[in-house]
Design an enzyme around this catalytic site. Sequence first.
Site, mmCIF file in Angstrom:
data_model
loop_
_atom_site.group_PDB
_atom_site.id
_atom_site.type_symbol
_atom_site.label_atom_id
_atom_site.label_comp_id
_atom_site.label_asym_id
_atom_site.label_seq_id
_atom_site.Cartn_x
_atom_site.Cartn_y
_atom_site.Cartn_z
ATOM 1 N N GLY A 45 59.794 -13.802 -22.146
ATOM 2 C CA GLY A 45 60.360 -12.772 -23.004
ATOM 3 C C GLY A 45 60.153 -11.375 -22.445
ATOM 4 N N GLY A 57 72.389 -7.877 -17.458
ATOM 5 C CA GLY A 57 72.254 -7.989 -18.908
ATOM 6 C C GLY A 57 72.880 -6.804 -19.600
ATOM 7 N N SER A 58 72.434 -6.567 -20.806
ATOM 8 C CA SER A 58 73.013 -5.491 -21.612
ATOM 9 C C SER A 58 72.624 -4.129 -21.067
ATOM 10 C CB SER A 58 72.544 -5.613 -23.064
ATOM 11 O OG SER A 58 71.171 -5.262 -23.177
ATOM 12 N N CYS A 80 80.572 -10.088 -19.185
ATOM 13 C CA CYS A 80 80.514 -8.636 -19.037
ATOM 14 C C CYS A 80 81.881 -8.057 -18.675
ATOM 15 C CB CYS A 80 79.484 -8.242 -17.986
ATOM 16 S SG CYS A 80 79.799 -8.919 -16.337
ATOM 17 N N GLU A 118 73.388 -4.688 -13.159
ATOM 18 C CA GLU A 118 74.758 -5.087 -13.499
ATOM 19 C C GLU A 118 74.768 -5.268 -15.000
ATOM 20 O OE1 GLU A 118 77.800 -6.419 -14.788
ATOM 21 O OE2 GLU A 118 77.034 -8.383 -14.228
ATOM 22 N N LEU A 119 75.488 -4.377 -15.692
ATOM 23 C CA LEU A 119 75.344 -4.241 -17.133
ATOM 24 C C LEU A 119 76.643 -4.587 -17.859
ATOM 25 C CD1 LEU A 119 73.272 -0.943 -16.936
ATOM 26 C CD2 LEU A 119 72.435 -3.309 -16.958
ATOM 27 N N GLY A 120 76.804 -4.065 -19.043
ATOM 28 C CA GLY A 120 77.934 -4.443 -19.882
ATOM 29 C C GLY A 120 79.219 -3.715 -19.529
ATOM 30 N N PHE A 169 80.979 -9.263 -27.042
ATOM 31 C CA PHE A 169 80.388 -10.533 -26.607
ATOM 32 C C PHE A 169 80.713 -11.632 -27.618
ATOM 33 C CE2 PHE A 169 77.302 -11.750 -23.179
ATOM 34 C CZ PHE A 169 77.878 -10.943 -22.214
ATOM 35 N N GLU A 225 80.791 -3.264 -27.035
ATOM 36 C CA GLU A 225 81.032 -4.556 -26.413
ATOM 37 C C GLU A 225 80.784 -5.652 -27.452
ATOM 38 O OE1 GLU A 225 79.733 -6.621 -22.179
ATOM 39 O OE2 GLU A 225 78.246 -5.451 -23.291
#
Length: 491
Positions: free
Chosen positions: A216, A236-237, A292, A258-260, A388, A386
């Site tokens: 986590g 991820g976000s 993404c 590398e994001l949203g 998702f 976003e």
Amino acid sequence: MSELNSERFLRDETWAERVFNGQWVVPAGGRCQVVEPATGEPLGYVGFAEAQDIVQACASAAAAQTQWAASDPRARAEVFYQAANLAQAHFAELALYVARETGASLMKGEHEVREAVVLLRQAGGLLAQGQGLVLPSAGGRLSYARRQPHGVVGVISPFNFPLVLSLRSVAPALAVGNAVVLKPDPQTPVSGGFIIARLFEAAGLPQGVLQVLPGGVNAGEALCRDPHVRMIAFTGSTEAGRKVAQVAGSHLKKVALELGGKNPLIVLPDADLDLAASNAAWGAWLHQGQICMATGRILVHESIAPAFTDKLVAKARQLTLGNAARGEAALGPLINERQAQRAQSIVADSLAAGATLHLGGAADGRFFAVTVLSDVRPGMRAFDEEFFAPVASVIAFSDDEQAIDLANRGDYGLSAAVISADVGRAMALGERLNCGMLHINDQTVADECVNPFGGRGASGNGGSVGGPSDWDEYSQWQWVTVKQAPPAYPF
């Protein structure tokens, strides 16, 4: 799990309550349950790493890295080719596991495994490439620059395309001589981590070079802080990426994010409506919109917007929800109920602000109905955020200038697309879009592994992964000069 356990390559007892450090060991953090999203049934238990497990893994990886980097490049390459062959040999088994663990269709699971084979072979191929440059210099001095590994690379990967999005960093990082500590999302630890561990374990990767520890926030923060780790590759976000960058940056680590995205697809008035609607549907609803690069804004010229929306609604009505991994439906669930409730909240708030709902908009547990919205405008959550989730938001525009303005609203800049019978016009418009990836006469979801992949602004920090970018991301330059003898200086 009986069906999965009957397969030869993937056995849940291998990783039951364990993590991977070259061997399968019990972590201090205990265990976590993995649930199949489509059924709610448990797939098993895996080890769950806490900060102290990460600290041990990073030290172990650092100890193994030097010898790995010094090994024969051909021998290193063979590990990747063997891993690729294993993935191909167990293709059906791996694809089904990925589909089940991610709540996806079998088609999507098969796609991930196919791309994994490409990524592994491509990583092996890196070792046949030149790794430096001879530079101009004064007579009597040899001056050259060579690529060297960072040391230990930490990889934090997401749940949506876990095998591909883990391996696209793990494979090239290992290939150029780094050790890797991988923290896959604990919702998809096998697809995002233990399949990779099994492939490399069976392919002969030396012990300790790859560590795989689901965990986590505490585990991720420990990875970003650990002094043995010199680079963090995060997918991820945007919200989580900012936190990763803050922690890792404060420890002077290289960070690849590398994001949203809120990716625009612009449909010009001369477009073929059937083809345009097909592209928009695929871009917005593939894997339930949990990508993404998903088409987040469908910008359609006002003269064709009503007819286009009707065609999109007709396509949505044909898409069924259910256990897509078993072929019982076209689309599966979202990864968890929290995601479904968030999507429902965005739709509800947008409707209250004046958007029009044509179909869908509701959650049922992890499942979210295929949704079509129109009359979406800037300031609405459906325009700005976003999803998702499988939601298509149609926005009408009056001319090219307005389309460009609407496409570039906000901080995201990942992928964009333009559809038109006039390729020149589409390319001219595309040149003005704020994006890291541009597609003319296609939708926004595309990656062929050999291409540089990355976004701008809130979609990334200016780097790219894949193809020609891999040497740049996962190694650093060292300048070397050599003289026959030291010169005499005036001091």
